[in-house]
Design a protein around this motif. Structure first.
Motif, PDB file in Angstrom:
ATOM      1  N   LEU A 123       5.908   4.507  -4.224  1.00  0.00           N
ATOM      2  CA  LEU A 123       4.768   3.697  -4.342  1.00  0.00           C
ATOM      3  C   LEU A 123       4.698   1.977  -4.206  1.00  0.00           C
ATOM      4  O   LEU A 123       6.382   1.502  -4.552  1.00  0.00           O
ATOM      5  N   THR A 124       4.452   0.926  -3.897  1.00  0.00           N
ATOM      6  CA  THR A 124       4.470  -0.428  -3.968  1.00  0.00           C
ATOM      7  C   THR A 124       3.307  -0.838  -4.961  1.00  0.00           C
ATOM      8  O   THR A 124       2.167  -0.661  -5.264  1.00  0.00           O
ATOM      9  N   HIS A 125       4.377  -1.741  -5.155  1.00  0.00           N
ATOM     10  CA  HIS A 125       3.514  -3.527  -5.825  1.00  0.00           C
ATOM     11  C   HIS A 125       2.185  -3.169  -4.882  1.00  0.00           C
ATOM     12  O   HIS A 125       2.270  -3.922  -3.598  1.00  0.00           O
ATOM     13  N   PRO A 126       0.854  -3.876  -5.208  1.00  0.00           N
ATOM     14  CA  PRO A 126      -0.626  -3.903  -4.156  1.00  0.00           C
ATOM     15  C   PRO A 126       0.237  -5.391  -3.346  1.00  0.00           C
ATOM     16  O   PRO A 126      -0.426  -5.665  -2.491  1.00  0.00           O
ATOM     17  N   ASP A 127       0.885  -6.790  -3.368  1.00  0.00           N
ATOM     18  CA  ASP A 127       0.370  -7.109  -2.891  1.00  0.00           C
ATOM     19  C   ASP A 127       2.179  -7.673  -2.051  1.00  0.00           C
ATOM     20  O   ASP A 127       2.239  -8.368  -1.850  1.00  0.00           O
ATOM     21  N   LEU A 128       2.441  -6.566  -1.632  1.00  0.00           N
ATOM     22  CA  LEU A 128       3.756  -6.116  -1.327  1.00  0.00           C
ATOM     23  C   LEU A 128       3.652  -6.789   0.433  1.00  0.00           C
ATOM     24  O   LEU A 128       2.032  -5.999   0.718  1.00  0.00           O
ATOM     25  N   ASP A 129       4.763  -7.553   1.330  1.00  0.00           N
ATOM     26  CA  ASP A 129       4.216  -7.796   2.131  1.00  0.00           C
ATOM     27  C   ASP A 129       4.134  -6.300   3.538  1.00  0.00           C
ATOM     28  O   ASP A 129       4.221  -5.345   3.414  1.00  0.00           O
ATOM     29  N   LYS A 130       2.972  -6.453   4.479  1.00  0.00           N
ATOM     30  CA  LYS A 130       3.072  -5.673   5.328  1.00  0.00           C
ATOM     31  C   LYS A 130       4.592  -5.124   6.178  1.00  0.00           C
ATOM     32  O   LYS A 130       4.620  -3.860   6.150  1.00  0.00           O
ATOM     33  N   ALA A 131       5.008  -6.313   6.243  1.00  0.00           N
ATOM     34  CA  ALA A 131       6.062  -5.507   6.866  1.00  0.00           C
ATOM     35  C   ALA A 131       7.585  -5.169   6.174  1.00  0.00           C
ATOM     36  O   ALA A 131       7.974  -4.519   7.174  1.00  0.00           O
ATOM     37  N   THR A 132       7.660  -5.164   5.444  1.00  0.00           N
ATOM     38  CA  THR A 132       7.556  -4.841   3.716  1.00  0.00           C
ATOM     39  C   THR A 132       7.837  -3.448   3.903  1.00  0.00           C
ATOM     40  O   THR A 132       8.395  -2.403   3.572  1.00  0.00           O
TER      41      THR A 132
END
Lengths: 252, 332
Positions: A123-132
């Motif tokens: 699960l990730t933070h909504p603003d995480l970079d697409k590349a990440t």
């Protein structure tokens, strides 16, 4: 398979901090423990885990808040750009070869606060970079979902889950619990750690067979943790003496 | 399934007089241009004494909007009795009370929260929820809501508590000087029932105008307790002859450099993060300092200073003098 021993250790403090999950990172393949603090903190992990997985002392970016800065599972370990070359090398040396250790260039550098995962899902933070997001999928070998938990974007802070179960922020609604449970494919429960703290991932760290909780964790909280992470299915075992003495008699 | 925190079994508090006129001071907050979260509020004095220092640590504003970029927000602070729901906020404030070596901090926090007749926590005025916190409440349980704490604990009354034993052991261990140690030992052992451990903890940017009010609140409650507590024994336990204080100060590491004229702080041999500690030290019967082992602050401005612990013994009869001096200092 290693002999599984289901243990919930308590009485852990790192310099009067019950935030076990800030100063450590536990997976099914390795365990990281922050440098500094008393030997007690490190030796608690070591005595429970050393026969099974390596326990590695480290700093990240020169800091001790390693649990909040990195994210990992049995497939990989992701480190923030603040990690030094020496730290990176040290980790590569000490962690099993099949685990891919990678330093990534993500603006949101407190990876442990932004990402939560087990060996199959993240699960990730909504603003995480697409590349990440792609790197997470690649290196950690997981399916990635952008989420919030009880309205919080720091999904890495407000939940902790293994391949067997998970604990999330106490104010998570039933609908959200159901949705998350479906995504993660594990049972989830909303609760607290360290006597009412909502910052789940700061107060505890868990893998498929062990959980370490801060010393303020109450008996009620412990029983919820044991139950949802299925830590009691084996023989009733090794609950350290200190915990028995500190168990509070009242139950909600 | 929601897990609610256990509340330690606490006896109902004895009836007490209402807290003296809750001094909710109208403080103006300045929202600076840097991104700020709730925990980041800058607090400033509203008396417009014309000090326009705008460093991030401490800024004050005039009542007329001299600085157009900054919004001012009204904030009301109020004083409350400690209660079980304050556990996390109080724990946060007391986390660095002793050094980094683990001790019964949780027990100490519980002790502070149990003594509701004497002791005050400072929060935002809206935070008090009449319905109580039993159901967790709708508002977020934000630790940042608790800005300050003041209390005094009788070292004899609580002498059997593990946290007090840990504390006494710690103080004796860090005391270097043989003679002072004898005095300290006497205070902690045979005189313990007349000694109050005075604990005052607050965030660094706590408005200094409220500090005298905190101490007023404390000493008033102590005085009331000597009459209002239900038993003679409890009443006597508040007739303190001495106060013991454990605080942090900053001592200059190296001798002053000639070129340190531009930064006036660098000239100071000692910095007192809490202004009243300097007054306490002047009025103390004895005191000693000791080095702090925990990781030092990395703040640039303070790199020439090292953090030290300061233990002071202050006679109860100099407290009126202390209160006068504190009031004078704050109104400067």
């Amino acid at each position: 398979d290693p002999v599984l021993c289901y243990v919930v250790s308590v009485g852990i403090q790192f310099e009067n901090n019950c935030e076990v999950g800030v100063f450590s990172k536990l997976t099914n393949a390795y365990c990281l423990v922050a440098i500094g603090g008393s030997e007690n903190f490190y030796s608690t992990f070591e005595s429970e885990l050393a026969d099974v997985i390596p326990v590695v002392k480290t700093s990240i970016g020169g800091t001790r808040i390693i649990g909040r800065l990195c994210v990992g599972n049995k497939n990989g370990l992701l480190l923030p750009h603040t990690t030094t070359d020496q730290e990176l090398q040290h980790l590569r040396n000490c962690i099993p070869d099949q685990v891919v250790v990678q330093r990534i260039d993500e603006r949101l550098s407190a990876l442990g606060n932004c990402i939560s995962c087990n060996d199959h899902v993240a699960l990730t933070h909504p603003d995480l970079d697409k590349a990440t997001e792609e790197l997470i999928a690649d290196v950690l070998g997981v399916e990635v979902f952008r989420q919030t938990i009880a309205g919080n974007i720091l999904v890495g802070s407000y939940c902790a889950f293994s391949n067997r179960g998970g604990l999330v922020h106490p104010h998570t609604s039933i609908e959200d619990l159901d949705e998350l449970s479906t995504l993660l494919q594990v049972p989830l429960v909303a609760g607290t750690v360290n006597r009412g703290s909502e910052v789940i991932a700061a107060g505890m760290t868990v893998n498929d067979w062990t959980a370490f909780c801060g010393s303020d964790t109450t008996a009620t909280e412990l029983s919820v943790i044991e139950s949802v992470f299925k830590l009691r299915e084996g023989q009733p075992t090794a609950i350290v003496d200190d915990m028995r003495k500190s168990l509070i008699d009242s139950y909600v | 399934l929601v897990c609610c925190p256990d509340t330690a079994g606490m006896p109902p508090p004895p009836p007490k007089r209402a807290k003296q006129a809750e001094p909710s001071s109208d403080m103006e907050e300045e929202e600076e241009e840097r991104p700020s979260s709730d925990a980041d509020e800058e607090l400033s004095g509203s008396d417009g004494d014309g000090d326009s220092d705008s460093s991030p640590e401490c800024s004050s504003s005039d009542d007329d909007d001299a600085s157009q970029e900054m919004e001012t927000v009204q904030a009301d602070f109020a004083f409350f009795d400690p209660k079980p729901a304050d556990f996390h906020g109080v724990r946060l404030l007391l986390k660095t009370y002793l050094d980094s070596k683990p001790w019964d901090l949780t027990g100490f926090v519980d002790l502070v929260l149990e003594q509701t007749t004497v002791g005050t926590v400072v929060k935002m005025a809206e935070d008090e929820d009449e319905d109580g916190e039993a159901n967790g409440g709708d508002k977020s349980d934000d630790d940042g809501d608790l800005f300050g704490l003041i209390t005094v604990l009788n070292l004899g009354r609580y002498g059997e508590n593990r946290c007090i034993k840990d504390l006494k052991e710690y103080l004796l261990a860090v005391c270097g000087d043989k003679d002072t140690k004898e005095k300290l030992k006497s205070l902690l052992e045979d005189k313990a029932s007349t000694v109050g451990l005075l604990v005052c903890r607050r965030f660094v940017n706590f408005p200094y105008e409220m500090v005298p009010k905190m101490y007023d609140s404390l000493f008033d409650e102590v005085s009331w307790a000597t009459e209002d507590e239900p038993t003679q024994e409890l009443q006597d336990s508040f007739r303190f002859k001495q106060y013991l204080l454990l605080v942090r100060i900053l001592e200059r590491k190296t001798p002053p450099k000639q070129k340190a004229k531009n930064n006036k702080d660098e000239d100071e041999p000692v910095i007192y993060p809490k202004l009243e500690d300097e007054i306490f030290r002047e009025l103390s019967s004895w005191s000693f300092t000791f080095p702090i082992r925990a990781e030092q602050s990395a703040q640039q401005e303070l790199k020439n200073y090292k953090e030290m612990g300061l233990v002071m013994c202050v006679k109860a009869d100099v407290i009126p003098k202390f209160r006068k001096k504190l009031e004078a200092l704050v109104s400067e």
